[in-house]
Scaffold this motif. Structure first.
Motif, PDB file in Angstrom:
ATOM      1  N   ILE A 153       0.563  -1.080   0.087  1.00 48.88           N
ATOM      2  CA  ILE A 153      -0.593  -0.198   0.115  1.00 48.88           C
ATOM      3  C   ILE A 153       0.701   1.462   0.232  1.00 48.88           C
ATOM      4  N   SER A 154       0.567   1.837  -0.779  1.00 47.80           N
ATOM      5  CA  SER A 154       2.100   3.321  -0.924  1.00 47.80           C
ATOM      6  C   SER A 154       0.841   4.353  -0.281  1.00 47.80           C
ATOM      7  N   ARG A 155      -0.741   4.602   0.389  1.00 52.78           N
ATOM      8  CA  ARG A 155      -1.273   5.415   0.846  1.00 52.78           C
ATOM      9  C   ARG A 155      -2.234   4.973   2.203  1.00 52.78           C
ATOM     10  N   ALA A 156      -2.232   5.922   2.391  1.00 58.75           N
ATOM     11  CA  ALA A 156      -3.416   5.098   3.643  1.00 58.75           C
ATOM     12  C   ALA A 156      -3.601   6.122   4.567  1.00 58.75           C
ATOM     13  N   LEU A 157      -5.226   6.701   4.442  1.00 53.84           N
ATOM     14  CA  LEU A 157      -6.264   7.282   4.615  1.00 53.84           C
ATOM     15  C   LEU A 157      -7.186   7.320   6.204  1.00 53.84           C
ATOM     16  N   PHE A 158      -7.093   7.456   7.742  1.00 52.53           N
ATOM     17  CA  PHE A 158      -7.305   6.876   9.030  1.00 52.53           C
ATOM     18  C   PHE A 158      -8.481   8.105   8.858  1.00 52.53           C
ATOM     19  N   VAL A 159      -9.766   7.330   9.036  1.00 53.16           N
ATOM     20  CA  VAL A 159     -11.018   8.029   8.987  1.00 53.16           C
ATOM     21  C   VAL A 159     -11.357   7.720  10.514  1.00 53.16           C
ATOM     22  N   ALA A 160     -10.880   8.682  11.954  1.00 51.90           N
ATOM     23  CA  ALA A 160     -11.682   8.145  13.300  1.00 51.90           C
ATOM     24  C   ALA A 160     -10.628   6.784  13.359  1.00 51.90           C
ATOM     25  N   ALA A 161      -9.686   6.195  13.380  1.00 55.78           N
ATOM     26  CA  ALA A 161      -9.266   5.239  13.556  1.00 55.78           C
ATOM     27  C   ALA A 161      -8.548   5.258  15.023  1.00 55.78           C
ATOM     28  N   GLN A 162      -8.471   4.294  15.630  1.00 55.90           N
ATOM     29  CA  GLN A 162      -7.362   4.692  16.895  1.00 55.90           C
ATOM     30  C   GLN A 162      -7.020   3.532  17.619  1.00 55.90           C
ATOM     31  N   ALA A 163      -6.274   3.755  18.981  1.00 52.21           N
ATOM     32  CA  ALA A 163      -5.915   2.893  19.784  1.00 52.21           C
ATOM     33  C   ALA A 163      -7.428   2.946  20.890  1.00 52.21           C
ATOM     34  N   GLY A 164      -8.238   2.136  20.555  1.00 53.27           N
ATOM     35  CA  GLY A 164      -9.783   2.401  21.907  1.00 53.27           C
ATOM     36  C   GLY A 164      -9.287   2.383  23.106  1.00 53.27           C
ATOM     37  N   TYR A 165      -8.298   2.616  23.770  1.00 51.88           N
ATOM     38  CA  TYR A 165      -8.284   2.209  25.379  1.00 51.88           C
ATOM     39  C   TYR A 165      -9.514   3.006  26.041  1.00 51.88           C
ATOM     40  N   TRP A 166     -10.540   2.160  26.799  1.00 50.95           N
ATOM     41  CA  TRP A 166     -11.583   3.163  26.865  1.00 50.95           C
ATOM     42  C   TRP A 166     -11.026   4.169  28.047  1.00 50.95           C
ATOM     43  N   LYS A 167     -10.713   4.941  28.200  1.00 48.99           N
ATOM     44  CA  LYS A 167     -10.013   6.296  29.272  1.00 48.99           C
ATOM     45  C   LYS A 167      -9.663   6.682  28.319  1.00 48.99           C
ATOM     46  N   LEU A 168      -8.734   6.224  27.780  1.00 43.53           N
ATOM     47  CA  LEU A 168      -8.668   7.596  26.255  1.00 43.53           C
ATOM     48  C   LEU A 168     -10.310   8.005  25.585  1.00 43.53           C
ATOM     49  N   MET A 169     -11.257   7.567  26.174  1.00 40.84           N
ATOM     50  CA  MET A 169     -12.349   8.322  24.814  1.00 40.84           C
ATOM     51  C   MET A 169     -12.866   9.385  25.850  1.00 40.84           C
ATOM     52  N   ALA A 170     -13.719   9.998  25.499  1.00 41.15           N
ATOM     53  CA  ALA A 170     -14.138  11.256  25.777  1.00 41.15           C
ATOM     54  C   ALA A 170     -15.525  10.802  27.193  1.00 41.15           C
ATOM     55  N   SER A 171     -15.267  11.595  27.843  1.00 47.28           N
ATOM     56  CA  SER A 171     -16.127  11.195  29.474  1.00 47.28           C
ATOM     57  C   SER A 171     -17.419  11.687  28.647  1.00 47.28           C
ATOM     58  N   PRO A 172     -19.071  12.065  28.945  1.00 40.12           N
ATOM     59  CA  PRO A 172     -19.607  10.586  29.876  1.00 40.12           C
ATOM     60  C   PRO A 172     -18.748   9.197  29.000  1.00 40.12           C
ATOM     61  N   GLU A 173     -18.996   9.127  27.504  1.00 41.93           N
ATOM     62  CA  GLU A 173     -19.004   8.411  26.724  1.00 41.93           C
ATOM     63  C   GLU A 173     -18.158   6.727  26.871  1.00 41.93           C
ATOM     64  N   ARG A 174     -16.952   7.611  28.067  1.00 43.37           N
ATOM     65  CA  ARG A 174     -15.637   6.612  28.315  1.00 43.37           C
ATOM     66  C   ARG A 174     -16.714   5.356  29.464  1.00 43.37           C
TER      67      ARG A 174
END
Length: 300
Positions: free
Chosen positions: A142-163
Motif C-alpha cells: 500500500i502506498s498511501r493510507a487514510l485513517f478516518v476516526a481510527a484509534q487505539a481504543g483504550y476506554w480511558k482515552l475515550m471522552a467522558s461520559p462516553e467512556r
C-alpha cells in the motif's frame, strides 16, 4: 449499473475469497472513464459496507477503482463457508478481529493489488479498518493510507461520559451476554451481531492501556514497522471514541514513518456534528470528501 443516488459510475456486487477461501461479500465501484487509482475501503467494527457506498462512488467518479466489503460474520458476509444460506445466528461461528485482519483484509489487499497492479494503491481505514493496517503481512503493498476516526481504543482515552457507558456496556452487558448466547447480539448496543471471539477480543483490547499493542498473543504486531507509505489520520474533534490521544497512540505503532494527524472540527466542514461515523455522510462531498480525495490522488 449505478445505484440510485450514487454518482454516475459502475457498481457491481461480487465475492472476494479470503485467504482461507471464505467468501466475502463485496462491491466494486468503477469510473466510466480511465482508472487512475485503486482504493480499498476497510470498515469499522460492526459497520456494514453499505455505509461507505456514497464515498466509494464519489471516489470512483473521480477516477478510482474502489472496493468495499464485509468482514466474515458481518453484513452480507454473514454466511456459512460451505454455502450461501445465512445461518439463523452466529452461535459457533469462529472469527476474531485478528482473523479479520489476517484472512479478510489481507486478501482484499492482495485482490486489489493483483487486479490493479499498474495503479497507485490507497487504503482507507475507518476505526478498526485503520487499526488493522499495521497487522497486515502485505501492508507494504500500500502506498498511501487514510485513517478516518481510527484509534487505539483504550476506554480511558475515550471522552467522558462516553467512556463510562462503553465500560459498562462491554463488561456488564456485552461480555456476559456474549458468553451466555455464544455471540454478541447487535441489539445489546452495537447495532450489528458479532462473532463471539471477535467481540471478546475487542473487549480485551479496549480494557488494556495500550489497546491491541498489549496483546502478547498478537504475533501480527510485528507487521506495523513494515508499513512505509504515507499515512494521514483524521481525528474528529467531537468523536468521543477516536480522541486525539487515542489516534496518536495508534499512529505511534507505525515506527518506520511519521504519520500526519489532522484534527477536523465540525465547523471546518460547515456542520454541527461529525462524530465517529459522520465523515461518510454525503453532505460532506464538497468538504471532507473532496479534501480526502485530493490527498489520495496526490499519490499518483
Amino acid at each position: 449499473m449505478a445505484e440510485p443516488g450514487l454518482d454516475d459510475v459502475f457498481s457491481d456486487d461480487i465475492t472476494v475469497p479470503a485467504t482461507d477461501g471464505y467468501p466475502l461479500a463485496a462491491t466494486l465501484f468503477l469510473p466510466r472513464g480511465a482508472k487512475r487509482q485503486a482504493v480499498l475501503i476497510n470498515s469499522a467494527t460492526a459497520v456494514p459496507r453499505k455505509l461507505y457506498r456514497g464515498f466509494a462512488s464519489y471516489l470512483a467518479n473521480r477516477g478510482c477503482a474502489v472496493l468495499t466489503y464485509d468482514y466474515r460474520g458481518t453484513g452480507d458476509s454473514w454466511q456459512k463457508a460451505t454455502g450461501t444460506i445465512r445461518p439463523k445466528s452466529l452461535v459457533g461461528f469462529k472469527a476474531s478481529m485478528s482473523d479479520w485482519a489476517a484472512h479478510d483484509i489481507t486478501a482484499a489487499v492482495a485482490w486489489m493489488r493483483q487486479r490493479y497492479k499498474a495503479l497507485p494503491f490507497a487504503y482507507v481505514g475507518h476505526s478498526f479498518g485503520g487499526q488493522a493496517l499495521g497487522l497486515l503481512p502485505n501492508n507494504s503493498e500500500i502506498s498511501r493510507a487514510l485513517f478516518v476516526a481510527a484509534q487505539a481504543g483504550y476506554w480511558k482515552l475515550m471522552a467522558s461520559p462516553e467512556r463510562y457507558r462503553v465500560y459498562a456496556m462491554l463488561n456488564f452487558v456485552g461480555s456476559p451476554l456474549t458468553r451466555a448466547l455464544g455471540y454478541m447480539p447487535g441489539k445489546a448496543g452495537l447495532g450489528m451481531d458479532l462473532p463471539k471471539d471477535a467481540f471478546l477480543q475487542w473487549v480485551g483490547w479496549v480494557m488494556s492501556p495500550r489497546y491491541l499493542f498489549d496483546d502478547a498473543r498478537l504475533d501480527a504486531l510485528q507487521n506495523f514497522p513494515n508499513y512505509r507509505g504515507a499515512l494521514r489520520a483524521l481525528c474528529m474533534s467531537d468523536d468521543p471514541w477516536a480522541t486525539r490521544p487515542a489516534v496518536e497512540l495508534l499512529c505511534s505503532g507505525f515506527t518506520s514513518i511519521k504519520p500526519e494527524i489532522i484534527t477536523v472540527r465540525p465547523a471546518d466542514a460547515g456542520t454541527g456534528k461529525i462524530g465517529h461515523l459522520g465523515f461518510f455522510r454525503p453532505q460532506h462531498r464538497y468538504t471532507l470528501w473532496r479534501e480526502a480525495a485530493e490527498w489520495i490522488e496526490a499519490g499518483e
